[in-house]
Design a protein around this motif. Structure first.
Motif, mmCIF file in Angstrom:
data_model
loop_
_atom_site.group_PDB
_atom_site.id
_atom_site.type_symbol
_atom_site.label_atom_id
_atom_site.label_comp_id
_atom_site.label_asym_id
_atom_site.label_seq_id
_atom_site.Cartn_x
_atom_site.Cartn_y
_atom_site.Cartn_z
ATOM 1 N N THR A 1 0.800 -1.228 0.000
ATOM 2 C CA THR A 1 0.000 0.000 0.000
ATOM 3 C C THR A 1 0.832 1.277 0.000
ATOM 4 O OG1 THR A 1 -0.140 -0.144 2.410
ATOM 5 C CG2 THR A 1 -1.995 -1.042 1.175
ATOM 6 N N ARG A 2 2.170 1.164 0.011
ATOM 7 C CA ARG A 2 2.939 2.418 0.028
ATOM 8 C C ARG A 2 2.828 3.103 -1.339
ATOM 9 N NH1 ARG A 2 7.685 -1.290 0.619
ATOM 10 N NH2 ARG A 2 8.055 -1.918 -1.514
ATOM 11 N N ASP A 3 3.070 4.434 -1.324
ATOM 12 C CA ASP A 3 2.870 5.220 -2.545
ATOM 13 C C ASP A 3 3.934 4.941 -3.595
ATOM 14 O OD1 ASP A 3 0.685 6.357 -1.455
ATOM 15 O OD2 ASP A 3 1.736 8.107 -0.656
ATOM 16 N N ILE A 4 5.177 4.774 -3.136
ATOM 17 C CA ILE A 4 6.273 4.602 -4.108
ATOM 18 C C ILE A 4 6.788 3.170 -4.062
ATOM 19 C CG2 ILE A 4 8.578 5.394 -4.762
ATOM 20 C CD1 ILE A 4 7.986 8.043 -3.751
ATOM 21 N N GLY A 5 6.968 2.589 -5.244
ATOM 22 C CA GLY A 5 7.541 1.246 -5.336
ATOM 23 C C GLY A 5 6.777 0.187 -4.562
ATOM 24 N N PRO A 6 5.432 0.181 -4.637
ATOM 25 C CA PRO A 6 4.704 -0.849 -3.894
ATOM 26 C C PRO A 6 4.950 -2.232 -4.497
ATOM 27 C CG PRO A 6 3.208 0.285 -5.362
ATOM 28 C CD PRO A 6 4.530 0.996 -5.475
ATOM 29 N N LEU A 7 4.665 -3.248 -3.687
ATOM 30 C CA LEU A 7 4.765 -4.617 -4.190
ATOM 31 C C LEU A 7 3.659 -4.825 -5.208
ATOM 32 C CD1 LEU A 7 5.637 -7.596 -4.110
ATOM 33 C CD2 LEU A 7 4.134 -7.894 -2.153
ATOM 34 N N VAL A 8 4.070 -4.989 -6.469
ATOM 35 C CA VAL A 8 3.071 -5.152 -7.528
ATOM 36 C C VAL A 8 3.713 -6.008 -8.623
ATOM 37 C CG1 VAL A 8 3.776 -2.980 -8.640
ATOM 38 C CG2 VAL A 8 1.536 -3.873 -9.079
ATOM 39 N N MET A 9 2.901 -6.838 -9.244
ATOM 40 C CA MET A 9 3.464 -7.688 -10.303
ATOM 41 C C MET A 9 3.542 -6.890 -11.604
ATOM 42 S SD MET A 9 2.362 -11.474 -11.447
ATOM 43 C CE MET A 9 1.348 -11.363 -12.880
ATOM 44 N N ALA A 10 4.708 -6.890 -12.243
ATOM 45 C CA ALA A 10 4.838 -6.226 -13.544
ATOM 46 C C ALA A 10 3.944 -6.960 -14.548
ATOM 47 C CB ALA A 10 6.292 -6.264 -14.001
ATOM 48 N N GLU A 11 3.385 -6.209 -15.481
ATOM 49 C CA GLU A 11 2.452 -6.821 -16.445
ATOM 50 C C GLU A 11 3.076 -7.971 -17.218
ATOM 51 O OE1 GLU A 11 0.759 -4.054 -19.173
ATOM 52 O OE2 GLU A 11 -0.324 -3.022 -17.555
ATOM 53 N N ASP A 12 4.380 -7.839 -17.501
ATOM 54 C CA ASP A 12 5.031 -8.860 -18.317
ATOM 55 C C ASP A 12 5.810 -9.888 -17.474
ATOM 56 O OD1 ASP A 12 6.721 -6.842 -17.534
ATOM 57 O OD2 ASP A 12 7.853 -6.768 -19.406
ATOM 58 N N ALA A 13 5.479 -9.960 -16.175
ATOM 59 C CA ALA A 13 6.176 -10.946 -15.332
ATOM 60 C C ALA A 13 5.484 -12.304 -15.428
ATOM 61 C CB ALA A 13 6.192 -10.473 -13.885
ATOM 62 N N VAL A 14 6.272 -13.352 -15.235
ATOM 63 C CA VAL A 14 5.722 -14.712 -15.180
ATOM 64 C C VAL A 14 5.435 -15.012 -13.715
ATOM 65 C CG1 VAL A 14 6.193 -17.156 -15.611
ATOM 66 C CG2 VAL A 14 7.175 -15.402 -17.122
ATOM 67 N N GLN A 15 4.166 -15.313 -13.397
ATOM 68 C CA GLN A 15 3.830 -15.595 -12.002
ATOM 69 C C GLN A 15 4.107 -17.064 -11.675
ATOM 70 O OE1 GLN A 15 0.004 -14.222 -10.760
ATOM 71 N NE2 GLN A 15 0.277 -14.972 -8.676
#
Ligand code: DC
Length: 227
Positions: A178-192
């Motif tokens: 939930t932080r504003d900068i650099g939150p934990l988020v999956m890049a669109e082109d990442a392989v999960q």
């Protein structure tokens, strides 16, 4: 070539990233250890972690070095100290400070600029190296992540209850997401990759095979946008 591995705490990123780097003959960058080192330096200097200016100043002035699998901060080996639950908590607080992130991102890009590198963290594929050739996002069931963390702590002689570790993991995920900068988020082109119920070797085999396919068919652009 840059390979990014992101995901929540306890998903197996560090072990997988280290093993993958070894198999490919790449450098390994543990970016969580960098935030932990900043937190350690702040605690060492008695800096109030909610004082963003002082925390940012600390991040900009400390010297962080990796020596094999040791981390040295201001000349002191802090490899063990930065892994305590208290250090984990402090790291997740300083990691939410924008000035700290700016400085760490700069250092991460500098570290990866002249080598093939497996870099591991929360924002590596989404923010730091958006053009990385290969991106993975590791996840696992929270209960299993807590069990793995507990085992790690027990192996280091630190005793905690599973409930405590699970609640700290959930807490930390919440702050990281939930932080504003650099939150934990999956890049669109990442392989999960869901590592629940899989052995580390199974996970690393998959990462290695996928990475080698990309190595053989490179679509190389610079790993991050030039200013
Ligand atoms: O991966 P780790 O548990 O060692 O990370 C420690 C803390 O640093 C954790 O709260 C997430 C944060 N972190 C971050 O914000 N960005 C990164 N690239 C790596 C870690």
């Amino acid at each position: 070539m840059i390979i990014t591995i992101d995901g929540p705490a306890g998903a197996g990123k560090s072990t997988a990233a280290r093993m993958l780097a070894e198999r490919l003959g790449f450098e390994f960058l543990d970016t969580g250890a960098m935030y932990r080192a900043v937190a350690w330096a702040c605690v060492d200097r008695n800096i109030d972690l909610t004082d963003s200016a002082a925390v940012t100043e600390t991040a900009s002035t400390i010297a962080i070095h990796f020596e094999e699998d040791r981390i040295v901060c201001n000349g002191r080996d802090v490899t063990v100290e930065i892994r305590s639950p208290e250090a984990s908590h402090a790291a997740s607080i300083v990691a939410a400070v924008p000035g700290v992130r700016l400085e760490m991102v700069r250092l991460q890009r500098e570290s990866a600029s002249e080598c093939d590198c497996v870099t591991e963290g929360r924002d590596q594929g989404s923010e730091v190296f958006p053009n990385a050739e290969c991106k993975f996002f590791l996840t696992a069931d929270p209960q299993e992540r807590a069990e793995r963390r507990l085992l790690e702590l027990q192996n280091r002689g630190q005793s905690r209850s599973l409930e405590e570790v699970l609640s700290q993991i959930v807490d930390r995920d919440e702050r990281d997401c939930t932080r504003d900068i650099g939150p934990l988020v999956m890049a669109e082109d990442a392989v999960q990759v869901d590592t629940s119920g899989r052995t580390i070797d199974e996970v690393v085999d998959f990462l290695e095979n996928t990475s080698r396919e990309r190595l053989d068919n490179p679509n190389r652009t610079h790993a991050w946008p030039r200013p």
